[in-house]
Write a protein that holds these residues in place. Structure first.
Motif, mmCIF file in Angstrom:
data_model
loop_
_atom_site.group_PDB
_atom_site.id
_atom_site.type_symbol
_atom_site.label_atom_id
_atom_site.label_comp_id
_atom_site.label_asym_id
_atom_site.label_seq_id
_atom_site.Cartn_x
_atom_site.Cartn_y
_atom_site.Cartn_z
ATOM 1 N N ILE A 358 0.859 -1.182 0.000
ATOM 2 C CA ILE A 358 0.000 0.000 0.000
ATOM 3 C C ILE A 358 0.894 1.230 0.000
ATOM 4 C CG2 ILE A 358 -1.763 1.287 1.261
ATOM 5 C CD1 ILE A 358 -2.674 -1.330 2.488
ATOM 6 N N LEU A 359 0.632 2.143 -0.909
ATOM 7 C CA LEU A 359 1.383 3.392 -1.001
ATOM 8 C C LEU A 359 0.428 4.556 -0.776
ATOM 9 C CD1 LEU A 359 4.159 4.397 -3.432
ATOM 10 C CD2 LEU A 359 2.175 5.873 -3.273
ATOM 11 N N VAL A 360 0.735 5.393 0.206
ATOM 12 C CA VAL A 360 -0.038 6.601 0.481
ATOM 13 C C VAL A 360 0.764 7.793 -0.008
ATOM 14 C CG1 VAL A 360 -1.012 8.074 2.269
ATOM 15 C CG2 VAL A 360 -1.269 5.606 2.431
ATOM 16 N N LEU A 361 0.145 8.618 -0.842
ATOM 17 C CA LEU A 361 0.832 9.731 -1.494
ATOM 18 C C LEU A 361 0.152 11.042 -1.129
ATOM 19 C CD1 LEU A 361 2.997 10.532 -3.686
ATOM 20 C CD2 LEU A 361 1.118 10.428 -5.337
ATOM 21 N N ASN A 362 0.954 12.044 -0.693
ATOM 22 C CA ASN A 362 0.452 13.375 -0.369
ATOM 23 C C ASN A 362 1.178 14.420 -1.192
ATOM 24 O OD1 ASN A 362 0.408 11.853 2.603
ATOM 25 N ND2 ASN A 362 -1.440 12.984 2.092
ATOM 26 N N ILE A 363 0.449 15.485 -1.523
ATOM 27 C CA ILE A 363 1.047 16.633 -2.214
ATOM 28 C C ILE A 363 1.557 17.601 -1.147
ATOM 29 C CG2 ILE A 363 0.663 18.493 -3.860
ATOM 30 C CD1 ILE A 363 -1.684 16.880 -4.974
ATOM 31 N N VAL A 449 3.612 0.419 3.035
ATOM 32 C CA VAL A 449 3.525 -0.657 4.010
ATOM 33 C C VAL A 449 3.145 -1.925 3.264
ATOM 34 C CG1 VAL A 449 1.098 -0.187 4.546
ATOM 35 C CG2 VAL A 449 2.510 -1.401 6.197
ATOM 36 N N ARG A 450 3.806 -3.016 3.622
ATOM 37 C CA ARG A 450 3.534 -4.295 2.965
ATOM 38 C C ARG A 450 2.477 -5.068 3.762
ATOM 39 N NH1 ARG A 450 9.005 -3.945 2.795
ATOM 40 N NH2 ARG A 450 9.278 -5.457 4.496
ATOM 41 N N VAL A 458 -7.532 -3.275 7.590
ATOM 42 C CA VAL A 458 -7.446 -2.173 6.626
ATOM 43 C C VAL A 458 -7.056 -0.875 7.309
ATOM 44 C CG1 VAL A 458 -8.769 -0.779 4.996
ATOM 45 C CG2 VAL A 458 -9.101 -3.251 5.063
ATOM 46 N N ASP A 459 -7.725 -0.527 8.389
ATOM 47 C CA ASP A 459 -7.438 0.745 9.060
ATOM 48 C C ASP A 459 -6.019 0.776 9.609
ATOM 49 O OD1 ASP A 459 -9.969 1.675 8.517
ATOM 50 O OD2 ASP A 459 -10.820 0.923 10.390
ATOM 51 N N VAL A 460 -5.561 -0.352 10.145
ATOM 52 C CA VAL A 460 -4.192 -0.403 10.673
ATOM 53 C C VAL A 460 -3.179 -0.199 9.555
ATOM 54 C CG1 VAL A 460 -2.496 -1.910 11.772
ATOM 55 C CG2 VAL A 460 -4.838 -1.842 12.637
ATOM 56 N N LEU A 461 -3.385 -0.852 8.423
ATOM 57 C CA LEU A 461 -2.455 -0.715 7.296
ATOM 58 C C LEU A 461 -2.429 0.719 6.772
ATOM 59 C CD1 LEU A 461 -3.239 -4.045 5.414
ATOM 60 C CD2 LEU A 461 -1.096 -3.455 6.558
#
Length: 754
Positions: A358-363, A449-450, A458-461
């Motif tokens: 999972i990749l979280v991307l912010n500007i 996070v893998r 889901v929420d933890v990841l």
């Protein structure tokens, strides 16, 4: 209990048909009963008239027979000559010829010349006519004069009225006739059965004849005939029998009609219920979400039209639900899947034990970009980023817009490796962004996070990926991987947020006080109240750890309220003990937005009879600059009430000299970062010296915090600083220990030569 439409329709038809039948049957019953009563009365009246006519005719016949006897020449000669034997012979012969039961011959003076019965005449002989009781029999008598040419005698003839005569009359009149004498309990003639005759005479003796008739189901008329009574009676059952048959026939006809109505109702109910049942089944299928089966009623009536309308509605609902489901699972601005879709997708992957990242991307600084260039520009940037992510990952990853400027990419390891995920992320960053005719450079921060290695929830990841993105922002890098245990600080913050309200309510917070000394004389002139919190499970929680969280949750207002009350209580106590100390309390940016702050503080000071000039409120530059206009207004209100204002951590914030000129403050507090190495760093000495000179020119008092060595005290004294505080003098102490320090240690700093 729910009743179906078909049942209600059947019930309606049966109720209507049954109601009509019942009303009609009642009407027929009443009419037939009334008609039967009229028929009984009419039959009795007719029988009475017929009987009267028969008696009259019989009387005429008897009169003619008596006249024949009176006109007989031989009979007149015998009467005139007094020949009794001839008289009797003539009368017997004539009586046998006409069948009379009684014959009598009277002289003009009433003397009995000859007679078959003793009539016991006590009146005029000419009046012997009509019905007369003779002995225990009843006779119909006629009397005629015997003339030669004058009246020389009277001849009387009579017929006996007996049961046989009554029976023959009953056959003619269709009614039973009874001649009786109630006074002497005699029935002379009757067509009634013997048992009925006994009941008749018994009822007549008691005067209850009508009751007896009613009990015997008979109707009758009673006529009084001189010395006897006549009862003309008939059976009600015999008279009403035709009407009973009529009612029975009508009842049968009504039941047949009801049966036909039932059959018709069943057919009609089926006719109407079939399309309704199909409509109901279609509506139930629609409720369950089945929009595939159309409703085809094949009718040209209103039901057919209703079916077509239902199909149109079904298609519209199906289309609208598809649109709602799409909107529920997609972001309306970018068209990407949203949080709901992401959770559903991740739940499926985790349930199947798939591996991926999972990749979280912010500007970076997107909010500032949005505020500076407008929301429309920000929306265009978000759409460009969404389209670029969609193009980069295509069908190999699930791209989602989570919220605001935050995007999430979920890639299975079997479709996209970690290195490929990062390579495409670098391509996203390196490509310039063109909006209309302008080109912009955007910075991004990402965290990965893998799964399921670092979580199966889901929420933890997502939280761990966001923590990794925050770490990337802290390290000024593009992407950081989540490391095991890095979310402990986050969980601790959550625990602090949960425990803070209870700590405020239960007064588990404490205040420690750090002394402030006059820079020249070393005399203690005041203290600064510093909050402390020791939690049973979390241990010691530093102010710089829970104060920002309190500001985020909004609990900071309650914290400040408690601090002010506790600090003023302590100041009042010290004042009573002879320690006239200035009390300094720190305020946050949210406190400056609180409209009730000024009134609350003035009220607390008034209750304790404390001078507002002995209270100093310290605010940081960042707190003032958060909303400069509102901060200026609130600080001006505080100063007008007499409270002192200090600008804390001066030199580290954003306040310019021009803004400082208009800020309603009384003193400046130099940040400890300039004081700790004052004797070693020339630049720090220049900054401090210039700040102190500026403060003097603006008529502001100065406070140096963080004094940890005596040389720093000496330099500050030479530069003209007003007040000092720091570990060199004293650490923040609890009230009891501070009182001990004031008595034992503080005198050593007074008048100390430097």
């Amino acid at each position: 209990m729910r009743i179906s439409f078909r049942s209600r329709l059947l019930l309606l038809f049966i109720s209507l048909a049954g109601g009509v039948l019942l009303v009609t049957l009642l009407a027929v019953s009443v009419a037939t009963e009334k008609q039967a009563q009229l028929t009984v009365e009419r039959e009795l009246q007719v029988s009475e008239r017929v009987l009267a006519e028969l008696i009259r005719v019989r009387g005429e016949q008897l009169l003619q027979a008596a006249q024949v006897l009176a006109d007989d020449f031989g009979f007149r000669e015998a009467v005139a000559s007094g020949d009794r034997a001839t008289q009797v012979s003539a009368m017997v012969n004539h009586g046998d010829r006409i069948g009379t039961d009684l014959m009598a011959l009277y002289g003009v003076d009433g003397e009995v010349l000859a007679s078959t019965h003793d009539l016991s005449v006590s009146t005029d002989v000419s009046e012997l006519r009509g019905l007369r009781q003779v002995d225990e029999d009843l006779f119909q008598l006629v009397t005629v004069p015997v003339r030669a040419p004058d009246t020389i005698a009277y001849a009387t003839l009579g017929f006996r009225l007996d049961d046989a005569l009554a029976q023959s009359l009953q056959e003619l009149t269709n009614a039973d006739l009874s001649f009786y004498d109630a006074q002497h309990s005699l029935i002379f003639a009757s067509s009634l059965p013997a048992a009925a005759q006994q009941g008749l005479i018994a009822a007549a003796e008691q005067g209850q004849l009508q009751s007896w008739l009613t009990a015997e189901q008979m109707a009758g008329h009673i006529a009084s005939l001189s010395t006897v009574d006549l009862l003309i009676s008939t059976s009600r059952e015999d008279v009403t029998q035709p009407f009973q048959v009529l009612r029975t026939q009508y009842l049968g006809f009504g039941l047949a009609t009801l049966l036909v109505a039932l059959v018709f109702a069943i057919a009609t109910a089926r006719y109407f219920n079939q399309p309704l049942a199909r409509l109901t089944a279609a509506a139930e299928a629609l409720r369950r979400g089945n929009y595939q089966i159309p409703l085809d009623l094949q009718r040209r009536d209103e039901f057919g039209q209703l079916g077509e309308t239902f199909n149109t509605m079904r298609d519209a609902i199906a289309e609208r639900e598809q649109r709602i489901v799409y909107q529920l699972e997609h972001d309306l601005l970018t068209g990407l899947p949203n949080r709901t879709s992401l959770q559903k997708h991740l739940h499926g992957l985790l349930a199947d034990r798939r591996q991926g990242m999972i990749l979280v991307l912010n500007i970076v600084r997107f909010r500032a970009l949005n505020d500076r260039l407008g929301q429309r520009f920000g929306d265009q940037i978000l759409c460009l980023v969404a389209n670029r992510l969609r193009d980069l990952y295509r069908d190999q990853a699930h791209v989602t817009r989570l919220a605001g400027d935050e995007f999430v990419v979920v890639a299975e390891q079997s479709q996209l490796s970690d290195s490929q995920l990062r390579e495409r992320l670098m391509a996203l960053v390196e490509t310039p962004w063109r909006v209309k005719e302008a080109t912009y450079r955007l910075e991004f921060r990402a965290g990965t996070v893998r799964f399921p290695e670092f979580g199966d929830d889901v929420d933890v990841l997502l939280r761990r990926a966001q923590l990794a993105a925050q770490l990337a922002g802290t390290n000024k890098g593009l992407v950081e991987d989540y490391q095991q245990g890095s979310d402990e600080e986050y969980l601790r913050r959550l625990q602090i947020l949960q425990a803070l309200p209870e700590a405020i309510s239960a007064r588990h917070l404490q205040l420690h006080y750090q002394p402030k000394l006059d820079c020249r004389s070393g005399t203690v002139v005041g203290v600064e109240a510093l909050i402390r919190w020791h939690h049973p499970q979390l241990g010691i929680i530093r102010p710089d750890e829970f104060i920002p969280l309190a500001e985020q949750s909004g609990d900071i207002l309650r914290v400040t309220e408690w601090v002010c009350e506790a600090a003023l209580d302590q100041q009042q106590y010290w004042l009573e003990q002879g320690h006239a100390l200035q009390m300094a309390i720190n305020l946050s940016a949210l406190d400056l937005q609180n409209e009730a702050l000024v009134s609350h503080l003035t009220q607390q000071l008034h209750q304790r009879r404390l001078s507002p000039q002995r209270l100093t409120l310290e605010v940081t530059e960042s707190a003032v600059m958060a909303d400069l206009e509102q901060a200026q207004l609130r600080l001006a209100q505080l100063r007008e009430s007499g409270i002192q204002i200090a600008l804390d951590d001066y030199g580290t914030g954003y306040a310019s000299l021009a803004q400082l000129k208009y800020l309603p403050v009384d003193e400046l507090k130099l940040d400890q970062s300039f004081i700790r190495r004052l004797q070693h760093e020339e630049s720090d000495r220049v900054i401090v010296q210039s700040t102190l000179s500026l403060a003097r020119q603006l008529n502001l008092k100065t406070v140096a915090e963080g004094v940890e060595e005596e040389p720093a005290w000496q330099l500050l004294q030479q530069m003209g600083c007003d007040t000092l505080q720091g570990y060199y003098f004293c650490r923040p102490l609890a009230p009891a220990k501070l009182e001990q320090w004031l008595q034992q240690t503080a005198p050593a700093f007074q008048g100390k030569e430097l």
